[in-house]
Design a protein around this motif. Sequence first.
Motif, PDB file in Angstrom:
ATOM      1  N   GLU A 101      64.754  51.113  49.040  1.00 38.77           N
ATOM      2  CA  GLU A 101      63.851  51.436  50.262  1.00 38.77           C
ATOM      3  C   GLU A 101      63.346  52.442  51.054  1.00 38.77           C
ATOM      4  O   GLU A 101      62.830  52.491  51.508  1.00 38.77           O
ATOM      5  N   GLY A 119      60.622  53.804  50.270  1.00 46.35           N
ATOM      6  CA  GLY A 119      59.538  53.390  50.803  1.00 46.35           C
ATOM      7  C   GLY A 119      58.601  52.388  49.597  1.00 46.35           C
ATOM      8  O   GLY A 119      57.339  51.454  49.497  1.00 46.35           O
ATOM      9  N   GLU A 138      59.808  47.027  50.720  1.00 46.82           N
ATOM     10  CA  GLU A 138      60.219  47.076  52.447  1.00 46.82           C
ATOM     11  C   GLU A 138      61.602  46.255  52.924  1.00 46.82           C
ATOM     12  O   GLU A 138      62.049  45.464  51.510  1.00 46.82           O
ATOM     13  N   HIS A 143      55.296  47.696  47.124  1.00 39.99           N
ATOM     14  CA  HIS A 143      54.302  48.502  47.399  1.00 39.99           C
ATOM     15  C   HIS A 143      54.001  49.711  45.674  1.00 39.99           C
ATOM     16  O   HIS A 143      53.279  49.734  45.990  1.00 39.99           O
TER      17      HIS A 143
END
Length: 680
Positions: A566, A569, A572, A608
């Motif tokens: 987290e 990044g 989430e 991501h």
Amino acid sequence: MRKRSTEIIQKIIKNSDRILTIKELAAEYQISQKTLRNDIKEINQFLNTIPMSGISITEKGELVKAKDFNESIVEKYLYEMDTYMYKLSTKERQIYIMMILTISRRHLTMQKFAEELYVSRITIVNDIEGIKDKFADYGAELMVDPGKGMFLKCSEKIKIEILTSLYREIAINIKNDGFFQRMIIDRMNIRYSFSDIFSYMQEYMQVCNMVFIEDVFYDIVLYLFVVFNFCKKDGRLIRNKKNLSGIEHMILYAGYMLNINVTQEMMEDFQNYLEKHKLYSFVKTVDEIELYKVIMHFVEAIDKEIHYGLLNDTKLMDSLLMHIMKMKDWGNYEVQLPDDYDGFINYEDLEELVNKNSFILERFLSYKLSENMKKSIVIHICVAIIRNRRYVQRLSVIIVCPGSMATGKYLEAQIKNYFDFNILGVLAVDEVLKQLEMKKVTVDFIISTVSIKTDQYPVIRVHPFLKMEDLNLIQKMTFQKQKVLSSPMKPTIKQLENMIQDVVDDRKLANLICEKITETVEEYQKTNSKKQKNALEGMLKKEFIQVCHNQMTWKEAMYKSAEPLEKKGYIEPRYIEKSIEHVEEYGDYIVVSEGVGLAHANKDFGVHQDCLSLLVSKDGIQFTEKENKVYLLFCFASIGDKDYLEILKAIVQLGKKQGNAKKISMLQTVDQIFESITCS
């Protein structure tokens, strides 16, 4: 011949290894034995035209083929029949007329149909009366002009509905054994085969990790088959494809593979069809790793009661994963388990265990497993038990195809996925017996897609695309060929030690040999472990390894395991929240082996970048169902572009050796932990 007579002779050909009786066939077709005897007379009249001797009936009512009965030749003549020799039933005749009228762009006369189908004009007139009402049910109107003939008035959308329903009614499939199905395909000038579209859609399902409930996949493939073969393909091209769902992209993928531009009108009709038949709710996107964990959880629950070490059989896990992901043969095929085999497998108990624990799969897949689905799982487990029995040599088989090596190689790949056979080769039908005689090799049985006449070797005839009935036949033959010993699966080294104890009479010498073998294996593993790295090395970064000395709940541990990912990044917060929801919903499937857990969720929940982290707990983490604690809790996320199933297998392997996870958690430094878990 009529439909029933054609089916009966096909049954006689298919069941070449057993004798059929008048009584059982009459019961199957719900007709009198006298009527069935008339069918045999009709079959014999057909055989005389070949020419070939007919089928005789014994006093016991058994059907006996003559010595000159050649299955391949009979099949050849069956396939070459025309509508003069094959008498269409009223239903078949009406389906055929409806299909031709639906695709025709000009008027057709009743006399034309009468001449083509070798019936009277009054028969066609009567057929048309019933056909008018059937067309009206779809919202189509059959226009009849005494001067020109008949013409169907309907929209493109209704045309698709009619053809899809009609093709579903004749049960078009990957391989069509019936005369009527082949007649339809030949007459309708099919350009894009059902089997090609079916294969493309299976590929799409696998890439997108989609699972279809019940027979929805078949319905969608059937719809696409109709659209691409019979509908207009001109119109506006689709501009915005990003807003389409996974199920809507299926028509685009099929169009791409067939080199057809899918128009906006085709897409809208497809969306309307999905909406009208409520097909959107029958598809689920399944994460492969999540499903694999659920399958492991399911198999573990069964193995707790039968103690065969099923979790050690990765081939079982892989075959169940492929079976569920591709929905392979989960349709209406009747699955039968052997009931006359007195080996060590208790089928009733195994079926009961699968029934008892099927909820584990059902709550994840969001649908109920049918009886055939459950039976097919029993088949997989039986095959796994057979594959891993002690002292059992691999059976040797030959694969035979009509002549195309591509077909044979594809069949070989399927068989390898389900059975651990020694496959001696893939041969063409015209050379197999000669090759076997020349090489003088030992063959336990032959697996063939065509009929082979030989008394020397058992032959199992299967479909090019293996069906559950084929797996059932192969499994049954395997039971007959292998001598079964009622003992659980054991590691290979233990098998070797047991063999030494059995062979060497001197106990002291036997123990000494076993000790030396153990020492040698351990030394080899120790030496090579420093050189061989597993799939975790390239994925796990040392900076993402946390060591925790405090006690914590399983939820706290889940959140903690995701923290490094987290902060970077990569994921989430909602990703780990979804992982926690999965545990609450599906249970402790997250615990993938002793002392090892894997937090994971679908890519749609805030992923991501592909990433992996590890939380090492000195005290261990207690989950909801498992008695043993988790000492190594991984958190894994993927955007879905790569296949990371090997990552899961490497993580599972860490807990295969008893006490290994706890031992790793006791290491002092992150470097030591990293080195320990990345070595295979």
